[in-house]
Write a protein that holds these residues in place. Structure first.
Motif, mmCIF file in Angstrom:
data_model
loop_
_atom_site.group_PDB
_atom_site.id
_atom_site.type_symbol
_atom_site.label_atom_id
_atom_site.label_comp_id
_atom_site.label_asym_id
_atom_site.label_seq_id
_atom_site.Cartn_x
_atom_site.Cartn_y
_atom_site.Cartn_z
ATOM 1 N N GLY A 115 0.868 -1.259 -0.254
ATOM 2 C CA GLY A 115 -0.019 -0.011 -0.140
ATOM 3 C C GLY A 115 0.956 1.262 -0.160
ATOM 4 N N GLN A 116 2.049 1.115 -0.088
ATOM 5 C CA GLN A 116 3.052 2.449 -0.035
ATOM 6 C C GLN A 116 3.442 2.646 -1.737
ATOM 7 N N ARG A 117 3.663 3.984 -1.932
ATOM 8 C CA ARG A 117 4.114 4.554 -2.871
ATOM 9 C C ARG A 117 5.449 4.765 -3.063
ATOM 10 N N PHE A 118 6.152 4.226 -4.064
ATOM 11 C CA PHE A 118 7.640 4.178 -4.130
ATOM 12 C C PHE A 118 8.206 5.009 -5.314
ATOM 13 N N VAL A 119 9.147 5.815 -4.782
ATOM 14 C CA VAL A 119 9.918 6.619 -6.119
ATOM 15 C C VAL A 119 10.849 5.772 -6.949
ATOM 16 N N HIS A 120 10.730 6.047 -8.324
ATOM 17 C CA HIS A 120 11.639 5.459 -9.076
ATOM 18 C C HIS A 120 12.361 6.662 -9.998
ATOM 19 N N ARG A 121 13.375 6.389 -10.720
ATOM 20 C CA ARG A 121 13.944 7.408 -11.662
ATOM 21 C C ARG A 121 13.452 7.397 -12.842
ATOM 22 N N ASN A 123 14.213 6.569 -15.648
ATOM 23 C CA ASN A 123 14.490 5.506 -16.583
ATOM 24 C C ASN A 123 13.796 4.028 -16.049
ATOM 25 N N GLY A 124 13.043 4.150 -14.982
ATOM 26 C CA GLY A 124 12.256 2.924 -14.567
ATOM 27 C C GLY A 124 13.041 2.021 -13.177
ATOM 28 N N SER A 125 14.171 2.550 -12.937
ATOM 29 C CA SER A 125 14.714 1.808 -11.981
ATOM 30 C C SER A 125 14.488 2.671 -10.450
ATOM 31 N N PRO A 126 14.343 1.784 -9.461
ATOM 32 C CA PRO A 126 13.895 2.230 -8.127
ATOM 33 C C PRO A 126 14.916 2.824 -7.547
ATOM 34 N N LEU A 127 14.330 4.142 -6.839
ATOM 35 C CA LEU A 127 15.400 5.082 -6.184
ATOM 36 C C LEU A 127 15.359 4.577 -4.801
ATOM 37 N N TYR A 128 16.724 4.100 -4.324
ATOM 38 C CA TYR A 128 16.879 3.757 -2.969
ATOM 39 C C TYR A 128 17.541 4.480 -2.071
ATOM 40 N N ASP A 129 18.204 5.764 -2.806
ATOM 41 C CA ASP A 129 19.035 6.791 -1.852
ATOM 42 C C ASP A 129 18.849 8.014 -2.658
ATOM 43 N N VAL A 130 18.985 9.214 -1.871
ATOM 44 C CA VAL A 130 19.098 10.422 -2.807
ATOM 45 C C VAL A 130 20.428 10.664 -3.177
ATOM 46 N N THR A 152 10.010 5.677 -0.388
ATOM 47 C CA THR A 152 8.497 6.041 -0.536
ATOM 48 C C THR A 152 8.477 7.456 -0.968
ATOM 49 N N SER A 153 7.517 7.945 -1.333
ATOM 50 C CA SER A 153 7.223 9.250 -2.043
ATOM 51 C C SER A 153 7.370 10.195 -0.937
ATOM 52 N N ALA A 154 7.107 9.859 0.731
ATOM 53 C CA ALA A 154 7.147 10.461 1.647
ATOM 54 C C ALA A 154 8.295 10.911 2.115
ATOM 55 N N GLU A 155 9.311 9.734 1.864
ATOM 56 C CA GLU A 155 10.473 9.840 2.591
ATOM 57 C C GLU A 155 11.366 10.755 1.464
ATOM 58 N N THR A 157 10.010 13.147 -0.560
ATOM 59 C CA THR A 157 9.718 14.469 -0.297
ATOM 60 C C THR A 157 10.345 15.193 0.829
ATOM 61 N N GLY A 158 10.250 14.201 1.974
ATOM 62 C CA GLY A 158 10.701 14.872 3.380
ATOM 63 C C GLY A 158 12.545 15.199 2.925
ATOM 64 N N LYS A 159 13.170 14.445 2.330
ATOM 65 C CA LYS A 159 14.489 14.555 2.175
ATOM 66 C C LYS A 159 14.735 15.926 0.891
ATOM 67 N N ILE A 160 13.699 16.108 0.234
ATOM 68 C CA ILE A 160 13.808 17.385 -0.661
ATOM 69 C C ILE A 160 13.571 18.425 0.140
ATOM 70 N N ARG A 161 12.473 18.485 1.119
ATOM 71 C CA ARG A 161 12.210 19.683 1.940
ATOM 72 C C ARG A 161 13.260 20.116 2.966
ATOM 73 N N ALA A 162 13.943 18.971 3.430
ATOM 74 C CA ALA A 162 15.149 19.234 4.340
ATOM 75 C C ALA A 162 16.322 19.753 3.551
ATOM 76 N N SER A 163 16.674 19.472 2.406
ATOM 77 C CA SER A 163 17.723 20.159 1.435
ATOM 78 C C SER A 163 17.202 21.506 1.140
ATOM 79 N N ALA A 164 16.038 21.710 0.953
ATOM 80 C CA ALA A 164 15.530 23.229 0.466
ATOM 81 C C ALA A 164 15.769 24.089 1.499
ATOM 82 N N SER A 165 15.176 23.455 2.899
ATOM 83 C CA SER A 165 15.297 24.479 4.051
ATOM 84 C C SER A 165 16.832 24.823 4.288
#
Length: 176
Positions: A115-121, A123-130, A152-155, A157-165
């Motif tokens: 039931g979780q939403r995962f992020v991919h690059r 090119n279709g490969s999963p994104l495991y770490d920023v 996950t998309s939540a993880e 976006t959290g890392k994006i927000r942290a970098s932006a801040s």
């Protein structure tokens, strides 16, 4: 050229999570002649950084009209109904409005088992770490070493927000 994660975040005018609702192509004439552009409309579900226009419509070079097609190599494809996290820069001013082209789009998929939403690059490969953001798109086999599951998309976006801040300009000093 693959950007580092913080650079990807900093270069974006705005970052959103949204779903493609429409794709249309049209002819455009300018000083360089006639060419095809494509407009991709999004339903924005989350603004992660900046202030996007509403409605959000990305304008890019290339597309298909009838028997005519203009392809810009190295650009990701958009699909109606697809959800992505987008790092937008220069929309309407550049031939492709995502930071570092393919590196500015991260499709999100739903894992029905968890039931979780995962992020991919793009090119279709999963994104495991920023830190994997900076790997060449051909380096899919190098991803995920030691990671139990993609971000996950939540993880993400959290890392994006942290970098932006961390990279916000300081507020103006009050001269009073």
């Amino acid at each position: 050229m693959a950007p580092e994660f913080d650079s990807l975040v900093n270069q974006a005018d705005y970052i959103v999570r949204g779903t493609v609702t429409a794709i249309t192509s049209e002819w455009r004439s300018d000083a360089h002649g006639q060419h095809i552009i494509t407009k991709v409309k999004f339903d924005v579900s989350e603004v992660i950084k900046g202030i996007p226009p509403s409605p959000l419509v990305l304008v890019m070079l290339g597309g298909r009209i009838g028997n005519y097609q203009m392809v810009v190599e190295g650009t990701p494809n958009f699909i109606v109904g697809e959800e992505s996290i987008l790092f937008v820069h220069g929309n309407g001013r550049q031939f492709f409005p995502l930071v570092a082209i393919m590196y500015g789009m991260y499709p999100v998929s739903l894992d029905t088992a968890s039931g979780q939403r995962f992020v991919h690059r793009s090119n279709g490969s999963p994104l495991y770490d920023v830190k994997d953001v900076s790997l060449p798109m051909t380096a899919a086999n190098a991803l995920g070493k030691g990671a139990a599951r993609p971000l996950t998309s939540a993880e993400f976006t959290g890392k994006i927000r942290a970098s932006a801040s961390q990279h916000q300009p300081p507020p103006p000093v009050n001269a009073n």
